[in-house]
Design a protein around this motif. Structure first.
Motif, PDB file in Angstrom:
ATOM      1  N   ASN A 248       0.812  -1.216   0.000  1.00 11.77           N
ATOM      2  CA  ASN A 248       0.000   0.000   0.000  1.00 11.77           C
ATOM      3  C   ASN A 248       0.844   1.265   0.000  1.00 11.77           C
ATOM      4  OD1 ASN A 248      -2.543  -1.217  -0.213  1.00 11.77           O
ATOM      5  ND2 ASN A 248      -2.437  -1.810   1.950  1.00 11.77           N
ATOM      6  N   PHE A 249       1.937   1.234   0.749  1.00 13.42           N
ATOM      7  CA  PHE A 249       2.852   2.388   0.701  1.00 13.42           C
ATOM      8  C   PHE A 249       3.378   2.578  -0.728  1.00 13.42           C
ATOM      9  CE2 PHE A 249       3.804   1.491   5.380  1.00 13.42           C
ATOM     10  CZ  PHE A 249       3.077   2.581   5.821  1.00 13.42           C
TER      11      PHE A 249
ATOM     12  N   ASN B 201       0.673   3.986  -3.109  1.00 18.11           N
ATOM     13  CA  ASN B 201       0.446   5.426  -2.922  1.00 18.11           C
ATOM     14  C   ASN B 201       1.606   6.249  -3.467  1.00 18.11           C
ATOM     15  OD1 ASN B 201      -1.937   4.841  -1.726  1.00 18.11           O
ATOM     16  ND2 ASN B 201      -1.535   5.926   0.196  1.00 18.11           N
TER      17      ASN B 201
HETATM   18  C1  LIG Z   1      -2.869   5.545   0.592  1.00 18.96           C
HETATM   19  O1  LIG Z   1      -3.637   6.636   0.140  1.00 18.96           O
HETATM   20  C2  LIG Z   1      -4.998   6.565   0.503  1.00 18.96           C
HETATM   21  C3  LIG Z   1      -5.749   7.669  -0.203  1.00 18.96           C
HETATM   22  O2  LIG Z   1      -5.024   8.867  -0.201  1.00 18.96           O
HETATM   23  C4  LIG Z   1      -5.112   6.641   2.033  1.00 18.96           C
HETATM   24  O3  LIG Z   1      -6.440   6.551   2.429  1.00 18.96           O
HETATM   25  C5  LIG Z   1      -4.323   5.501   2.618  1.00 18.96           C
HETATM   26  O4  LIG Z   1      -4.300   5.595   4.035  1.00 18.96           O
HETATM   27  C6  LIG Z   1      -2.891   5.483   2.111  1.00 18.96           C
HETATM   28  N1  LIG Z   1      -2.261   4.248   2.543  1.00 18.96           N
HETATM   29  C7  LIG Z   1      -1.043   4.230   3.008  1.00 18.96           C
HETATM   30  C8  LIG Z   1      -0.536   2.879   3.430  1.00 18.96           C
HETATM   31  O5  LIG Z   1      -0.336   5.212   3.070  1.00 18.96           O
END
Ligand SMILES: *[C@@H]1O[C@H](CO)[C@@H](O)[C@H](O)[C@H]1NC(C)=O
Ligand SMILES: Cc1cc2nc3c(=O)[nH]c(=O)nc-3n(C[C@H](O)[C@H](O)[C@H](O)COP(=O)(O)OP(=O)(O)OC[C@H]3O[C@@H](n4cnc5c(N)ncnc54)[C@H](O)[C@@H]3O)c2cc1C
Ligand SMILES: *[C@@H]1O[C@H](CO)[C@@H](O)[C@H](O)[C@H]1NC(C)=O
Ligand SMILES: *[C@@H]1O[C@H](CO)[C@@H](O)[C@H](O)[C@H]1NC(C)=O
Ligand SMILES: *[C@@H]1O[C@H](CO)[C@@H](O)[C@H](O)[C@H]1NC(C)=O
Length: 498
Positions: free
Chosen positions: A368-369, A372
């Motif tokens: 996920n990092f 993003n």
């Molecule tokens: C990734 O981005 C989304 C939307 O901006 C956010 O909700 C999420 O927490 C982020 N995840 C990480 C792991 O940073």
């Protein structure tokens, strides 16, 4: 050639009378004297050398193709390397060593205004059945070595990509064979090494250079130039011996989390030395649609007739978009895994992290990092990738049984090393500040596990990988002994921390 004679010749060529004439100390003077000592075939300059431009373009990473040396030395034997290092040392020139050219780190295999030593003409590989050892010169690539030796039924414990070169060993080297035999470097028997001042030594596990021998198992380019590797072999069988089973499974992006969770469990649960895997996910920036596609691949192999469900069941049951699994020889595995993957023309950035076996959340968080990060920088990136390779205890024990290495990983019941990779759009050399900053943040988010060694072959140049080694203090002490003036650190790019 004796040292006094060489220095005499250098002094002659450089017009130097005393020892230290600062204005004479330049790569040009090193190149001029080397050309007179070794000739214009071995020492090429942009003006005189027909191969010069081809050699400058050899490194895989575009960022390294931009670094033009003052001259290239193409040694044919150890003496030539020794002569080159003596001149480099004497003139205090910058330098770099180029083997297979697959390092992603800027400046680690290329140098601007310095002397580049390229092993193009030292590519011999052979097997001595009486000693049961493989002898390799540093210019050979793993695919070539494996193909040459397969008819003799042996293979080196080398890279998973055919085009990677021998520099792999100096960083440890993770092979398909590592779960059973250790890091590639764990298979050293004897090394010829040109030290920073040009002197030549032969290092083994038991002679007076045993500390150097061990330091070269993970110490990368900091400890000298290896001109001959004598290695214990893997008895692979021939090309026709299909003693392995496996291949590549490709999954649709929608199953990426399942694959990562399976990888986390595998890392903890599997310690069968005949099982070997790595898992890669790619986020590809699809420019016209301005969206990101995710592709996941598991490369899974078993040294046996089939894939045991107890070991590979998770990977086999997740719905796949393509499965290419069959009986294979070891040579098949090396040839097929990265078929013709030698993508010149792009700048690559690496980074390293680690994951504890079984920590499914940490594996998924990394995804996920990275997603993003890729989303926020998609205008500046072509694709990004995360690769996970389990390091089972069996691998660490195999290395210890051969005297240990500088990495000196702890037995934890299995952890994974991660490669965190970015590729810039084709032709873009300079890393945009937004990418450099975003990457720093990404590396701080995908945090390594304290106490687990990072993998130097896949790191970012700003990461202090040596400090994560169990053998860090040993490495610092050994570096001080073999390079007391810190010439290597001052004159060639490479890992920080010593
Ligand atoms: C990734 O981005 C989304 C939307 O901006 C956010 O909700 C999420 O927490 C982020 N995840 C990480 C792991 O940073
Ligand atoms: C597609 C791809 C797949 C890869 N797969 C794997 C893998 O499966 N396992 C793994 O461990 N790594 C892997 N790597 C990483 C690779 O092993 C490292 O980048 C390694 O350093 C490459 O060695 P090289 O000889 O090709 O590169 P080079 O860039 O030529 O050399 C690497 C470094 O070692 C130094 N060096 C090389 N030879 C010598 C020598 N004889 N004496 C002193 N210094 C020397 C160079 O100066 C440079 O700093 C992969 C990389 C790519 C791009
Ligand atoms: C290296 O090659 C040169 C010829 O270029 C030869 O004169 C020299 O003896 C060789 N050295 C060794 C150690 O083989
Ligand atoms: C690994 O495979 C080899 C060859 O198939 C076999 O001889 C050996 O017993 C296997 N080892 C284990 C631990 O299963
Ligand atoms: C499946 O994988 C094989 C081997 O990698 C490849 O040759 C084939 O084209 C792939 N098929 C599809 C539909 O992607």
């Amino acid at each position: 050639m004796s040292i006094p004679l060489l220095f005499g010749l250098l002094a002659l060529t450089l017009g130097v009378v005393g020892d230290e004439t600062p204005e004479a100390q330049s790569p040009q003077s090193a190149c001029a004297s080397l050309q007179s000592l070794l000739g214009a075939t071995i020492v090429q300059t942009p003006a005189a050398g027909s191969s010069f431009q081809t050699i400058v373009g050899t490194p895989l990473n575009l960022a390294n193709n931009e670094l033009t040396p003052s001259c290239v030395v193409i040694p044919q034997n150890t003496s030539h390397v020794s002569t080159a290092m003596k001149a480099i040392y004497k003139t205090k020139s910058r330098y770099a060593v180029l083997a297979g050219g697959h390092s992603a780190m800027k400046g680690w295999n290329a140098v601007r205004d310095g002397v580049l030593i390229y092993f193009r003409d030292m590519k011999a590989v052979s097997y001595d059945s009486r000693k049961d050892t493989i002898t390799m010169q540093p210019g050979v690539r793993w695919g070539e070595a494996v193909n040459t030796l397969a008819p003799l039924g042996v293979a080196p414990v080398g890279g998973r990509a055919a085009h990677v070169g021998s520099g792999f060993l100096l960083g440890g080297g993770i092979s398909f064979l590592s779960p059973s035999l250790g890091y590639g470097a764990d298979l050293y028997k004897e090394l010829d090494v040109v030290l920073v001042d040009g002197s030549v030594v032969t290092a083994t596990a038991n002679n007076k250079y045993s500390d150097l021998f061990r330091a070269l198992k993970g110490g990368a380019n900091r400890f000298g130039i290896v001109t001959r590797y004598e290695l214990y072999p893997f008895h692979s069988g021939k090309q026709s011996d299909k003693t392995w089973f496996g291949g590549t499974i490709t999954y649709p992006g929608s199953f990426v989390e399942d694959v990562l969770r399976a990888t986390a469990r595998y890392t903890k649960n599997v310690d069968d030395p005949n099982a070997t895997i790595f898992v890669t996910l790619e986020h590809i920036v699809n420019a016209p649609a301005n969206k990101i596609d995710t592709v996941v691949q598991a490369n899974i192999f078993y040294h046996g007739k089939s894939l045991p469900p107890k070991i590979f069941g998770d990977f086999l049951s997740i719905p796949a978009s393509n499965k290419s699994l069959s009986a294979l020889s070891y040579a098949d595995i090396v040839a097929n895994t990265f078929p013709a993957n030698d993508d010149h023309g792009s700048t690559y950035l690496y980074g390293a992290s680690t994951r504890r076996g079984g920590d499914e959340k940490a594996f998924v968080d990394a995804l996920n990092f990275n997603l993003n990060f890729t989303e926020s920088l998609k205008r500046d990136l072509a694709w990004t990738a995360l690769t996970f390779t389990p390091i089972p205890d069996s691998q660490i024990k195999a290395g210890r049984a051969r005297g240990g290495n500088a990495i000196d990983a702890p037995l934890t019941g299995g952890y994974a090393v991660m490669q965190i990779m970015q590729t810039l759009p084709v032709g873009v050399v300079d890393v945009p500040p937004a990418v450099a900053n975003g990457k720093k943040k990404l590396l701080s988010q995908i945090k390594p596990v304290p106490g687990l060694p990072l993998f130097i072959n896949e790191c970012d140049a700003l990461q202090n990988v040596f400090a994560t080694y169990g053998g860090y203090d040993f490495l610092k002490k050994t570096y001080k002994k073999y390079d007391p003036t810190r010439f290597n650190i001052g004159h060639t790019d490479g890992p920080i921390g010593l």
